[in-house]
Enzyme design. Structure first.
Site, PDB file in Angstrom:
ATOM      1  N   HIS A  83       0.834  -1.203   0.000  1.00  0.00           N
ATOM      2  CA  HIS A  83       0.000   0.000   0.000  1.00  0.00           C
ATOM      3  C   HIS A  83       0.873   1.259   0.000  1.00  0.00           C
ATOM      4  O   HIS A  83       0.615   2.216  -0.730  1.00  0.00           O
ATOM      5  CB  HIS A  83      -0.883   0.065   1.260  1.00  0.00           C
ATOM      6  CG  HIS A  83      -1.917  -1.024   1.363  1.00  0.00           C
ATOM      7  ND1 HIS A  83      -2.045  -1.810   2.487  1.00  0.00           N
ATOM      8  CD2 HIS A  83      -2.881  -1.430   0.504  1.00  0.00           C
ATOM      9  CE1 HIS A  83      -3.051  -2.649   2.309  1.00  0.00           C
ATOM     10  NE2 HIS A  83      -3.571  -2.452   1.121  1.00  0.00           N
ATOM     11  N   LYS A 131     -16.935  -6.927   5.044  1.00  0.00           N
ATOM     12  CA  LYS A 131     -15.701  -7.659   5.363  1.00  0.00           C
ATOM     13  C   LYS A 131     -15.507  -7.760   6.862  1.00  0.00           C
ATOM     14  O   LYS A 131     -15.781  -6.823   7.606  1.00  0.00           O
ATOM     15  CB  LYS A 131     -14.501  -6.919   4.756  1.00  0.00           C
ATOM     16  CG  LYS A 131     -14.309  -7.206   3.301  1.00  0.00           C
ATOM     17  CD  LYS A 131     -12.914  -6.763   2.897  1.00  0.00           C
ATOM     18  CE  LYS A 131     -12.700  -6.878   1.416  1.00  0.00           C
ATOM     19  NZ  LYS A 131     -11.375  -6.380   1.025  1.00  0.00           N
ATOM     20  N   SER A 137      -2.905  -7.768   2.621  1.00  0.00           N
ATOM     21  CA  SER A 137      -3.176  -7.729   4.058  1.00  0.00           C
ATOM     22  C   SER A 137      -3.593  -9.122   4.543  1.00  0.00           C
ATOM     23  O   SER A 137      -3.258  -9.538   5.645  1.00  0.00           O
ATOM     24  CB  SER A 137      -4.286  -6.727   4.365  1.00  0.00           C
ATOM     25  OG  SER A 137      -3.902  -5.445   3.956  1.00  0.00           O
TER      26      SER A 137
HETATM   27  P1  ADP Z   1      -9.704  -3.498  -0.681  1.00  0.00           P
HETATM   28  O1  ADP Z   1     -10.160  -3.851   0.700  1.00  0.00           O
HETATM   29  O2  ADP Z   1     -10.499  -2.436  -1.349  1.00  0.00           O
HETATM   30  O3  ADP Z   1      -9.407  -4.691  -1.566  1.00  0.00           O
HETATM   31  P2  ADP Z   1      -7.008  -3.131   0.207  1.00  0.00           P
HETATM   32  O4  ADP Z   1      -6.950  -2.456   1.517  1.00  0.00           O
HETATM   33  O5  ADP Z   1      -6.713  -4.583   0.165  1.00  0.00           O
HETATM   34  O6  ADP Z   1      -8.351  -2.766  -0.512  1.00  0.00           O
HETATM   35  O7  ADP Z   1      -6.052  -2.376  -0.813  1.00  0.00           O
HETATM   36  C1  ADP Z   1      -6.238  -1.046  -1.169  1.00  0.00           C
HETATM   37  C2  ADP Z   1      -5.585  -0.788  -2.497  1.00  0.00           C
HETATM   38  O8  ADP Z   1      -4.210  -1.117  -2.445  1.00  0.00           O
HETATM   39  C3  ADP Z   1      -6.169  -1.621  -3.637  1.00  0.00           C
HETATM   40  O9  ADP Z   1      -6.148  -0.844  -4.810  1.00  0.00           O
HETATM   41  C4  ADP Z   1      -5.215  -2.753  -3.768  1.00  0.00           C
HETATM   42  O10 ADP Z   1      -5.212  -3.290  -5.079  1.00  0.00           O
HETATM   43  C5  ADP Z   1      -3.912  -2.064  -3.461  1.00  0.00           C
HETATM   44  N1  ADP Z   1      -2.902  -2.986  -2.961  1.00  0.00           N
HETATM   45  C6  ADP Z   1      -3.008  -3.853  -1.952  1.00  0.00           C
HETATM   46  N2  ADP Z   1      -1.868  -4.540  -1.763  1.00  0.00           N
HETATM   47  C7  ADP Z   1      -1.012  -4.077  -2.711  1.00  0.00           C
HETATM   48  C8  ADP Z   1       0.332  -4.393  -3.088  1.00  0.00           C
HETATM   49  N3  ADP Z   1       1.007  -5.345  -2.458  1.00  0.00           N
HETATM   50  N4  ADP Z   1       0.883  -3.708  -4.090  1.00  0.00           N
HETATM   51  C9  ADP Z   1       0.173  -2.762  -4.746  1.00  0.00           C
HETATM   52  N5  ADP Z   1      -1.083  -2.432  -4.477  1.00  0.00           N
HETATM   53  C10 ADP Z   1      -1.681  -3.070  -3.469  1.00  0.00           C
END
Ligand code: ADP
Length: 164
Positions: A19, A43, A130
């Site tokens: 992130h 979620k 995550s």
């Molecule tokens: P959501 O709950 O909406 O899926 P997340 O909190 O998992 O969102 O992630 C938020 C944003 O960060 C999303 O656009 C996701 O694709 C991106 N993201 C998550 N992990 C990574 C990573 N390892 N590298 C790049 N982008 C990421």
């Protein structure tokens, strides 16, 4: 010219280096970046909304144009309220693509003035989520490579409490 204000929405449960990589790259492109933590009813979250926002605030302080906020409800409504035009999302593997494209199309339908901007995940983080971090931490495994030290400490505490 109007300032380019981008929103990076997500659950951030908890924030990872993946992130932070996206946030860092977004702030290099746009004038202002708001990291918006979603209050997600569907979620099952490990950390509550304020904890997730706090962990992010601990990390984004190094970038003066980045702020952290929380919201519930529709993202496009939040975008209007914030007067932001760009949604920034990270794309990791192909499996992200279908879902992300669907979201982008729906959001564009709901609010044509809003654009979704995709950044390809850096190779070293393209496997990182995550969910994976929580899985490893729940078994007491090492996560220092994937999350900042303060997040690692919170994960440890959370799972120790959970195990009782
Ligand atoms: P959501 O709950 O909406 O899926 P997340 O909190 O998992 O969102 O992630 C938020 C944003 O960060 C999303 O656009 C996701 O694709 C991106 N993201 C998550 N992990 C990574 C990573 N390892 N590298 C790049 N982008 C990421």
């Amino acid at each position: 010219m109007r300032k380019k204000r981008a929103v990076v929405p997500g659950s951030f449960d908890p924030v990872t280096y993946g992130h932070l990589d996206i946030i860092e790259r977004a702030q290099a492109i746009f004038d202002e970046v708001v990291v918006a933590v979603i209050e997600n009813r569907a979620k099952n979250q490990l950390f509550d909304l304020s904890e997730r926002a706090e962990m992010l605030r601990d990390e984004v302080g190094r970038w003066p144009t980045v702020s952290v906020d929380t919201f519930s409800g529709l993202l496009v409504e939040y975008m209007k309220k914030e007067r932001a035009q760009i949604i920034v999302r990270g794309l990791r593997v192909m499996s992200d693509f279908e879902y992300e494209l669907q979201l982008a199309l729906i959001n564009h339908e709901l609010a044509p003035e809003v654009e979704t901007f995709f950044l390809a995940a850096s190779g070293r983080y393209s496997f990182l989520s995550s969910r994976v971090v929580k899985e490893i931490a729940s078994y007491g495994g090492p996560v220092a490579e994937f999350v900042p030290p303060k997040v690692e400490a919170r994960l440890k505490k959370k799972y120790l409490l959970e195990r009782g």
